[in-house]
Motif scaffolding. Structure first.
Motif, mmCIF file in Angstrom:
data_model
loop_
_atom_site.group_PDB
_atom_site.id
_atom_site.type_symbol
_atom_site.label_atom_id
_atom_site.label_comp_id
_atom_site.label_asym_id
_atom_site.label_seq_id
_atom_site.Cartn_x
_atom_site.Cartn_y
_atom_site.Cartn_z
ATOM 1 N N ALA A 99 0.959 -1.362 -0.014
ATOM 2 C CA ALA A 99 0.033 -0.058 0.023
ATOM 3 C C ALA A 99 0.785 1.289 -0.007
ATOM 4 C CB ALA A 99 -0.774 -0.105 1.256
ATOM 5 N N VAL A 100 0.248 2.294 -0.529
ATOM 6 C CA VAL A 100 0.735 3.709 -0.130
ATOM 7 C C VAL A 100 -0.234 4.211 0.820
ATOM 8 C CG1 VAL A 100 1.290 5.958 -1.508
ATOM 9 C CG2 VAL A 100 1.749 3.799 -2.693
ATOM 10 N N ALA A 101 0.337 4.500 1.787
ATOM 11 C CA ALA A 101 -0.630 5.140 3.055
ATOM 12 C C ALA A 101 0.298 6.049 4.047
ATOM 13 C CB ALA A 101 -1.220 3.996 3.742
ATOM 14 N N SER A 102 -0.727 6.451 5.046
ATOM 15 C CA SER A 102 0.164 7.310 5.759
ATOM 16 C C SER A 102 0.877 6.267 6.927
ATOM 17 C CB SER A 102 -1.053 8.036 6.842
ATOM 18 O OG SER A 102 -0.538 8.493 7.921
ATOM 19 N N VAL A 103 2.127 6.822 7.326
ATOM 20 C CA VAL A 103 2.953 5.895 7.943
ATOM 21 C C VAL A 103 2.282 5.461 9.340
ATOM 22 C CG1 VAL A 103 5.252 6.723 7.105
ATOM 23 C CG2 VAL A 103 4.151 7.943 8.992
ATOM 24 N N PHE A 104 1.264 6.551 9.826
ATOM 25 C CA PHE A 104 0.630 6.147 11.139
ATOM 26 C C PHE A 104 -0.438 5.197 10.908
ATOM 27 C CE2 PHE A 104 2.028 10.451 10.923
ATOM 28 C CZ PHE A 104 3.214 10.447 11.867
ATOM 29 N N GLN A 105 -0.514 4.662 9.637
ATOM 30 C CA GLN A 105 -1.837 3.550 9.582
ATOM 31 C C GLN A 105 -1.278 2.187 9.234
ATOM 32 O OE1 GLN A 105 -4.065 5.150 6.374
ATOM 33 N NE2 GLN A 105 -5.094 6.506 7.363
ATOM 34 N N ARG A 106 0.232 2.394 9.191
ATOM 35 C CA ARG A 106 0.956 0.997 9.072
ATOM 36 C C ARG A 106 1.738 0.410 9.960
ATOM 37 N NH1 ARG A 106 -1.538 -1.344 4.571
ATOM 38 N NH2 ARG A 106 0.395 -2.569 3.994
ATOM 39 N N LYS A 107 2.412 -0.707 10.085
ATOM 40 C CA LYS A 107 3.314 -1.202 10.989
ATOM 41 C C LYS A 107 4.555 -1.819 10.463
ATOM 42 C CE LYS A 107 1.168 -5.765 10.824
ATOM 43 N NZ LYS A 107 2.322 -6.485 10.225
ATOM 44 N N PHE A 108 5.285 -1.766 11.207
ATOM 45 C CA PHE A 108 7.010 -2.030 10.320
ATOM 46 C C PHE A 108 7.576 -2.897 11.243
ATOM 47 C CE2 PHE A 108 11.325 -1.009 9.193
ATOM 48 C CZ PHE A 108 11.459 -2.018 8.055
ATOM 49 N N LEU A 109 7.752 -4.127 11.177
ATOM 50 C CA LEU A 109 8.338 -5.003 12.365
ATOM 51 C C LEU A 109 7.966 -5.085 13.580
ATOM 52 C CD1 LEU A 109 12.208 -4.239 11.279
ATOM 53 C CD2 LEU A 109 10.836 -5.982 10.455
ATOM 54 N N GLY A 110 6.836 -5.004 13.593
ATOM 55 C CA GLY A 110 5.875 -5.017 14.800
ATOM 56 C C GLY A 110 5.685 -3.693 15.463
ATOM 57 N N TYR A 111 6.215 -2.676 15.127
ATOM 58 C CA TYR A 111 6.038 -1.374 15.414
ATOM 59 C C TYR A 111 5.266 -0.501 14.510
ATOM 60 C CZ TYR A 111 10.006 -1.989 18.909
ATOM 61 O OH TYR A 111 10.853 -2.364 20.007
ATOM 62 N N SER A 112 4.654 0.420 15.382
ATOM 63 C CA SER A 112 3.898 1.518 14.708
ATOM 64 C C SER A 112 4.276 2.795 15.226
ATOM 65 C CB SER A 112 2.365 1.334 15.002
ATOM 66 O OG SER A 112 1.679 0.272 14.393
ATOM 67 N N LEU A 113 4.255 3.864 14.539
ATOM 68 C CA LEU A 113 4.595 5.365 14.898
ATOM 69 C C LEU A 113 3.317 6.103 15.345
ATOM 70 C CD1 LEU A 113 7.350 5.805 12.189
ATOM 71 C CD2 LEU A 113 7.630 5.070 14.572
ATOM 72 N N TRP A 114 3.721 7.173 16.104
ATOM 73 C CA TRP A 114 2.658 8.057 16.708
ATOM 74 C C TRP A 114 3.195 9.559 16.743
ATOM 75 C CZ3 TRP A 114 2.288 9.726 21.818
ATOM 76 C CH2 TRP A 114 3.357 9.195 22.762
ATOM 77 N N VAL A 115 2.647 10.430 16.814
ATOM 78 C CA VAL A 115 3.266 11.761 17.138
ATOM 79 C C VAL A 115 2.655 12.270 18.519
ATOM 80 C CG1 VAL A 115 3.242 14.150 16.052
ATOM 81 C CG2 VAL A 115 3.017 12.237 14.715
ATOM 82 N N ALA A 116 3.706 12.619 19.333
ATOM 83 C CA ALA A 116 3.554 13.141 20.667
ATOM 84 C C ALA A 116 3.212 14.549 20.505
ATOM 85 C CB ALA A 116 4.753 12.715 21.601
ATOM 86 N N PRO A 117 2.655 15.134 21.862
ATOM 87 C CA PRO A 117 2.693 16.723 21.803
ATOM 88 C C PRO A 117 4.104 17.251 21.409
ATOM 89 C CG PRO A 117 1.398 15.718 23.543
ATOM 90 C CD PRO A 117 2.240 14.511 23.049
ATOM 91 N N GLY A 118 4.086 18.402 20.787
ATOM 92 C CA GLY A 118 5.281 18.840 20.423
ATOM 93 C C GLY A 118 5.851 18.461 18.660
ATOM 94 N N GLY A 119 5.004 17.596 18.067
ATOM 95 C CA GLY A 119 5.527 17.053 17.083
ATOM 96 C C GLY A 119 6.686 15.915 16.904
#
Length: 367
Positions: free
Chosen positions: A215-235
């Motif tokens: 897929a071509v998608a937002s990185v926050f909607q996909r997982k990589f090697l069991g991890y996902s990413l998110w944005v904390a306050p402050g960016g």
């Protein structure tokens, strides 16, 4: 050794037997792991020791899988850095049955360009063509690399490095771990162009991109090697355990801590420690201390429920609680509802079977 040499030249030495363990499954696709014979593994390991020092330095710096001094953690951190730099769209590529579809002629051609030794090439080709025993029936291998042996990951890197080098020449930001590749771009339009490029590049190697899982998608909607990413306050971009990996963890813990599973509390703890501490080591990069705390509480809750069940009778429960210094009223209420294991384990019992009790039993902790 003469016989082994003869067997290898004829391609009959590196036979593999299917493992009796359950198949590893991804959706509706099943993967089988072959188990090399002792002689096969010895020869593969010898080849690996010769080839790896020659080949590994030539691989792309964006490749992290099965390489000395590189790890999945480094791959996840590299992906995080790309996202932090503003590349919030990922081209997530899944190769369809990669290890089963490797073309032998193409792989040998790429290997020969790097290792111009006819003897080594002959041994590797014999290894690739070695058959499999399944239910007493011998199957000849015409494509793919035998999974389960030490040489297969190195050969996979030899083949896929060609695509890595092409991506480098095009100036892309990407991370590859074995056959799992992610390219990070700044827009979906750019991502679609990259996906088309990758389909052509992998097509030259006779490999197919799995359209259903790529897929071509937002990185926050996909997982990589069991991890996902998110944005904390402050960016700031941070890491967490992907939903699927978390669900698998909870399912496994539930199975290990079944109240009807039998065995002493100590035996349950030992089984739990082996799994939880290994899981913790892999997911130690996750920036989610609150989630870790909640999981710790949940695990202790389950262990207290097992303890209540093993006391069985109200009298036994009352006696044990009083011996642990419980308030008589608390001991009476818990003992009077001794069979309400889950409810009791999350209320008054916390004050008695507390952290010190858990630590004494060596119940594993995530934080």
């Amino acid at each position: 050794m003469k016989q082994t040499n003869k067997d290898f030249k004829t391609g009959s030495a590196t036979r593999a037997i299917f493992s009796p363990h359950p198949q590893r499954t991804q959706g509706d696709v099943h993967y089988e792991t072959t188990v090399p014979t002792v002689t096969d593994r010895l020869i593969q390991q010898a080849l690996l020791q010769v080839l790896q020092p020659l080949l590994d330095p030539t691989f792309s710096r964006h490749s992290y899988g099965f390489r000395p001094g590189r790890s999945a953690h480094q791959a996840v951190q590299a992906a995080q850095a790309y996202v932090q730099s503003g590349r919030r769209v990922v081209v997530d590529v899944d190769l369809e049955k990669f290890f089963d579809r490797v073309n032998h002629d193409i792989l040998i051609d790429r290997l020969r360009k790097r290792v111009p030794d006819a003897g080594v090439i002959r041994l590797v080709r014999a290894y690739l063509r070695s058959g499999m025993m399944d239910g007493g029936v011998f199957w000849e291998r015409r494509e793919g690399t035998p999974q389960g042996g030490p040489l297969s990951p190195l050969l996979a890197n030899v083949l896929l490095d060609e695509v890595d080098k092409q991506l480098e020449q095009l100036g892309h930001s990407f991370v590859r771990y074995a056959d799992d590749a992610n390219v990070y771009v700044r827009s979906r339009r750019a991502g679609k162009r990259v996906m088309a490029q990758l389909q052509k590049l992998y097509g030259r190697l006779r490999l197919t991109v799995n359209a259903a899982k790529s897929a071509v998608a937002s990185v926050f909607q996909r997982k990589f090697l069991g991890y996902s990413l998110w944005v904390a306050p402050g960016g700031k971009v941070k890491r967490r355990v992907a939903d699927k990996a978390m669900a698998t963890f909870k399912q496994r813990v539930r199975k290990l801590t079944r109240r009807l599973g039998g065995g002493s509390l100590e035996q349950v703890v030992e089984r739990l420690r082996s799994y939880v501490l290994g899981w913790k080591a892999y997911f130690r990069l996750a920036d989610t201390p609150r989630v870790w705390k909640e999981l710790d509480q949940w695990i202790r809750h389950r262990m207290r429920a097992i303890q209540l069940k093993q006391w069985r009778r109200g009298k036994t429960g009352y006696r044990e609680l009083m011996a642990r210094g419980a308030n008589p009223e608390v001991a009476r209420i818990v003992a009077g509802n001794i069979r309400r294991w889950w409810r009791n384990s999350g209320m008054l019992l916390n004050a008695v079977l507390d952290l010190s009790w858990a630590d004494q039993l060596r119940i594993p902790r995530l934080c």
